[in-house]
Design a protein around this motif. Structure first.
Motif, mmCIF file in Angstrom:
data_model
loop_
_atom_site.group_PDB
_atom_site.id
_atom_site.type_symbol
_atom_site.label_atom_id
_atom_site.label_comp_id
_atom_site.label_asym_id
_atom_site.label_seq_id
_atom_site.Cartn_x
_atom_site.Cartn_y
_atom_site.Cartn_z
ATOM 1 N N PRO A 169 0.832 -0.979 -0.068
ATOM 2 C CA PRO A 169 -0.313 -0.198 0.345
ATOM 3 C C PRO A 169 0.770 1.492 0.194
ATOM 4 O O PRO A 169 2.161 1.721 0.758
ATOM 5 C CB PRO A 169 -0.489 0.184 1.143
ATOM 6 N N LYS A 170 0.276 1.855 -0.881
ATOM 7 C CA LYS A 170 0.877 3.631 -0.755
ATOM 8 C C LYS A 170 0.996 4.876 -0.403
ATOM 9 O O LYS A 170 -0.701 4.729 0.070
ATOM 10 C CB LYS A 170 1.412 3.565 -2.549
ATOM 11 N N ALA A 171 0.919 5.573 0.432
ATOM 12 C CA ALA A 171 0.212 6.430 0.780
ATOM 13 C C ALA A 171 0.392 7.694 -0.042
ATOM 14 O O ALA A 171 0.978 8.365 -0.167
ATOM 15 C CB ALA A 171 1.305 6.863 2.042
ATOM 16 N N VAL A 172 -1.233 8.113 0.389
ATOM 17 C CA VAL A 172 -1.189 8.910 -0.764
ATOM 18 C C VAL A 172 -1.937 10.569 0.153
ATOM 19 O O VAL A 172 -2.753 10.349 0.766
ATOM 20 C CB VAL A 172 -2.571 8.632 -1.445
ATOM 21 N N PRO A 173 -1.173 11.506 -0.310
ATOM 22 C CA PRO A 173 -1.769 13.122 0.618
ATOM 23 C C PRO A 173 -2.241 13.420 0.076
ATOM 24 O O PRO A 173 -2.434 13.994 -1.308
ATOM 25 C CB PRO A 173 0.040 13.554 0.385
ATOM 26 N N TYR A 174 -3.803 14.214 0.593
ATOM 27 C CA TYR A 174 -5.143 15.266 0.454
ATOM 28 C C TYR A 174 -4.383 16.761 1.253
ATOM 29 O O TYR A 174 -4.569 15.704 2.649
ATOM 30 C CB TYR A 174 -6.207 14.337 0.683
ATOM 31 N N SER A 175 -4.172 17.572 0.572
ATOM 32 C CA SER A 175 -5.079 19.069 1.177
ATOM 33 C C SER A 175 -6.067 18.955 1.800
ATOM 34 O O SER A 175 -6.800 18.932 1.215
ATOM 35 C CB SER A 175 -4.294 19.564 0.252
ATOM 36 N N HIS A 176 -6.262 20.198 2.399
ATOM 37 C CA HIS A 176 -7.754 20.478 2.789
ATOM 38 C C HIS A 176 -8.413 20.745 1.635
ATOM 39 O O HIS A 176 -10.275 20.138 1.377
ATOM 40 C CB HIS A 176 -7.314 21.115 3.947
ATOM 41 N N HIS A 177 -7.942 20.906 1.053
ATOM 42 C CA HIS A 177 -8.497 22.287 -0.697
ATOM 43 C C HIS A 177 -8.445 20.839 -1.450
ATOM 44 O O HIS A 177 -9.999 20.645 -1.946
ATOM 45 C CB HIS A 177 -7.959 22.969 -0.913
ATOM 46 N N ALA A 178 -7.776 20.268 -1.338
ATOM 47 C CA ALA A 178 -8.337 18.859 -2.308
ATOM 48 C C ALA A 178 -9.159 17.662 -1.933
ATOM 49 O O ALA A 178 -10.206 17.480 -2.604
ATOM 50 C CB ALA A 178 -6.946 17.904 -2.636
ATOM 51 N N LEU A 179 -9.369 17.596 -0.776
ATOM 52 C CA LEU A 179 -10.448 17.231 -0.442
ATOM 53 C C LEU A 179 -12.004 17.782 -0.136
ATOM 54 O O LEU A 179 -13.208 17.346 -0.795
ATOM 55 C CB LEU A 179 -10.566 16.956 1.704
ATOM 56 N N VAL A 180 -11.973 19.472 -0.910
ATOM 57 C CA VAL A 180 -13.064 20.400 -0.529
ATOM 58 C C VAL A 180 -13.495 20.193 -2.009
ATOM 59 O O VAL A 180 -14.748 19.698 -2.418
ATOM 60 C CB VAL A 180 -13.029 21.442 -0.594
ATOM 61 N N ILE A 181 -13.074 20.293 -3.224
ATOM 62 C CA ILE A 181 -12.701 19.794 -4.139
ATOM 63 C C ILE A 181 -12.894 18.181 -4.790
ATOM 64 O O ILE A 181 -14.018 18.737 -5.644
ATOM 65 C CB ILE A 181 -11.363 19.453 -5.292
ATOM 66 N N THR A 182 -12.925 17.696 -4.366
ATOM 67 C CA THR A 182 -13.622 16.192 -3.699
ATOM 68 C C THR A 182 -15.439 15.502 -3.901
ATOM 69 O O THR A 182 -15.948 15.739 -4.352
ATOM 70 C CB THR A 182 -12.834 14.974 -3.532
ATOM 71 N N ALA A 183 -15.270 16.810 -2.608
ATOM 72 C CA ALA A 183 -16.537 16.748 -2.094
ATOM 73 C C ALA A 183 -18.013 17.546 -2.454
ATOM 74 O O ALA A 183 -18.509 17.016 -3.279
ATOM 75 C CB ALA A 183 -16.328 17.852 -1.284
ATOM 76 N N TYR A 184 -16.935 18.798 -3.845
ATOM 77 C CA TYR A 184 -18.134 19.422 -4.801
ATOM 78 C C TYR A 184 -18.302 18.596 -5.437
ATOM 79 O O TYR A 184 -19.715 18.325 -6.623
ATOM 80 C CB TYR A 184 -17.227 20.587 -4.823
ATOM 81 N N ASN A 185 -16.688 17.396 -6.325
ATOM 82 C CA ASN A 185 -17.332 17.078 -7.462
ATOM 83 C C ASN A 185 -18.276 15.416 -7.164
ATOM 84 O O ASN A 185 -19.268 15.279 -7.849
ATOM 85 C CB ASN A 185 -15.842 16.024 -7.814
ATOM 86 N N SER A 186 -18.184 14.550 -5.428
ATOM 87 C CA SER A 186 -19.735 14.531 -5.633
ATOM 88 C C SER A 186 -20.397 14.454 -5.698
ATOM 89 O O SER A 186 -21.547 13.685 -5.858
ATOM 90 C CB SER A 186 -19.264 13.778 -3.654
#
Length: 569
Positions: free
Chosen positions: A210-227
């Motif tokens: 398994p590889k560790a993938v970083p998410y910034s806060h803003h990246a999470l917000v972008i994904t939340a809006y795309n969902s």
């Protein structure tokens, strides 16, 4: 369309904020609104509101700071889909830390391997487990003074403290999430920046570590809006059934925190996530009906069972993805929902593409795999091995570029060429293969490293053989993979099959069936080398990883033990 390049013409108005800001908005706007409904194995339910979650997460954040957590610290988080997982996750973020999302019941070696490579893992917050399984895990792994919560683990020198989700008799003195968020702490929360590291997810490790993938806060917000864009939903009227574990990208709390809608989830998500049985399907449909769910995330195997067994299910929208989705699934899907959404995603880039199908699409989509289109902020191209763009319709390597850039793993280096391309251009290869249609849509066919090819001839993806095998009524599940012929370099297919109890058949019988289905005769004998598995191994059940997915490395090893090891690798 001439070339295999796609991009979205849509754009979203995404605020530049941190991920906990989304939760705070709903906690202030509608604090008593139910955010989560947790369903246990007895089908009892428990609710958690937006206001309660934010209040407890804030108190827990202050408790973490009181216990020495500082901005930038990584805190390992391991557990089932419980309120304590959410309180801990948002609490870590509010304290300025980054949750490292670990699979429930992870093995010691995997835990040590991930944490030791990451470094700076200061604390472990862990679910003791329904039967205390993780308490034994702690005792065996960590030399700990459980009276003070002080930890000494030579392989992870930065790890200093352990907290449990809730009390367990075998570790009575260890502090819990509930205790820590019930106290008042006279400390200030740090100021957060949208670019701060907000989450660390692990890839499945299906074929490697398994590889560790970083998410910034803003990246999470972008994904939340795309969902929300993907599901075409609003929290005011919609509720979501999603039993994926919180520690997966497909199960992380994106849609509900951004939309203000309610999510229904199973507490022990992994117990049913890898078990597509009739009983599990009935239970799922009963929960969806009882909770008046409008949108459900269901895997293709579950949907197939629901349709084959005529299990009662009807709702507005069904979303599926995470694996290859054959168009045959559309045949009766209109009986279950008004809209059927197929999505393509990866841990590294989150949501990449999707497509919505309705009853009118059934006659237009009858063969092959379902296609999808890029989401806002996403570009997709299909290239040759050397990176050059292919004409539309030709198979190749899928490349993705996102406005939310993925810059690499935290615990593993990319190959030099991939790293240089990623840093210079932003294009990332998820190691998937497929093609772009003439209509400008992407068809994802499978993992590139699992491709089948003989005599330097036509390439084939395993799903094409797997779909044939699964048409047999005695087959429960099938995995096809290639092994390398050491002498010729060919990549012929081999199959692993789980048959229904007391209904197994011989290797020769299954091979004959596959020959017949592919219409192989003396006139096209070359197809046999490409389509018919050279060996077939039957399993009572597939070995699985901590995240519930089939352990392909273990399956490959078992197949290798049954074939000529001097010939294949």
């Amino acid at each position: 369309m001439d070339h295999s390049y796609l991009s979205s013409k849509e754009s979203l108005d995404i605020p530049y904020i941190t991920f906990p800001d989304l939760l705070r908005k709903w906690a202030e706007k509608n604090p008593n609104k139910t955010a989560f409904i947790f369903v246990d194995e007895e089908v009892d339910r428990y609710e958690l509101s937006f206001g309660e979650l934010y209040d407890k997460a804030t108190k827990f954040a202050k408790a973490l700071i009181g216990h020495g957590v500082r901005k930038g610290d990584v805190i390992a988080l391991n557990g089932r889909n419980l309120p304590e997982w959410l309180i801990a996750c948002f609490g870590i973020q509010l304290a300025g830390g980054s949750p490292l999302c670990l699979p429930y019941l992870q093995k010691k070696n995997d835990f040590v391997k991930v944490c030791s490579k990451l470094g700076r893992v200061k604390m472990l917050i862990i679910d003791p487990g329904s039967d205390g399984q993780n308490c034994q895990f702690l005792k065996e792994m960590i030399c700990t003074d459980f009276g003070t919560n002080n930890v000494e683990l030579p392989e992870i020198p930065d790890l200093r403290q352990v907290f449990l989700f809730n009390h367990h008799a075998s570790l009575p003195s260890v502090n819990t999430v509930a205790e820590l968020c019930s106290r008042e702490w006279d400390v200030d929360l740090p100021r957060l920046d949208p670019e701060d590291l907000g989450l660390i997810l692990l890839t499945s490790g299906t074929t490697n570590t398994p590889k560790a993938v970083p998410y910034s806060h803003h990246a999470l917000v972008i994904t939340a809006y795309n969902s929300i864009h993907l599901m075409k939903t609003s929290g005011k009227y919609d509720s979501l059934y999603n039993n994926r574990p919180f520690y997966w990208i497909g199960g992380f709390v994106m849609w509900e925190v951004n939309s203000g809608g309610s999510r229904v989830t199973l507490i022990n998500a992994m117990k049913s996530s890898s078990m597509a049985t009739a009983a599990a399907a009935v239970k799922t449909c009963e929960i969806i009906a009882r909770e008046k769910v409008t949108v459900a995330l269901l895997v293709p195997s579950m949907l197939d069972l629901v349709m084959k067994k005529n299990i009662s299910l009807r709702l507005k929208t069904i979303v599926t993805g995470g694996m290859i989705v054959h168009s045959s699934l559309l045949k009766n899907i209109h009986k279950l929902c008004d809209e059927f959404i197929c999505m393509y995603a990866s841990t590294e880039l989150a949501l990449i593409a999707c497509n919505t199908f309705t009853e009118k699409d059934i006659t237009n989509t009858t063969k092959g795999l379902l296609s999808c289109r890029p989401l806002p902020g996403i570009e997709i191209k299909v290239t040759e091995d050397d990176g050059f763009l292919l004409p539309a319709g030709q198979r190749g390597s899928i490349q993705v570029r996102s406005t939310r850039r993925f810059n690499g793993y935290l615990n593993q280096n990319l190959p030099p060429e991939s790293k240089e391309t990623l840093e210079r251009t932003g294009w990332f290869c998820p190691d998937d293969g497929g093609y772009v249609t003439e209509d400008g849509e992407l068809v994802v066919e499978g993992r590139l490293q699992e491709i089948i090819q003989v005599f330097g001839w036509k390439k084939m993806f395993p799903f094409e053989i797997e779909n044939v095998i699964k048409t047999k009524s005695n087959v429960s599940s099938a995995i096809v993979m290639s092994l390398k012929d050491k002498e010729t370099g060919d990549l012929p297919p081999f199959a692993a099959i789980v048959y229904h109890p007391n209904d197994e058949e011989s290797c020769e019988s299954m091979q004959d069936y596959i020959r017949k289905e592919f219409n192989i005769t003396t006139e096209n004998r070359m197809l046999e080398y490409l389509c018919v598995p050279r060996g077939i191994v039957s399993f009572k059940q597939f070995p699985v990883l901590a995240n519930g997915k089939p352990n392909r490395r273990a399956i490959r090893q078992i197949i290798l033990e049954t074939v000529d090891s001097e010939k294949y690798e």
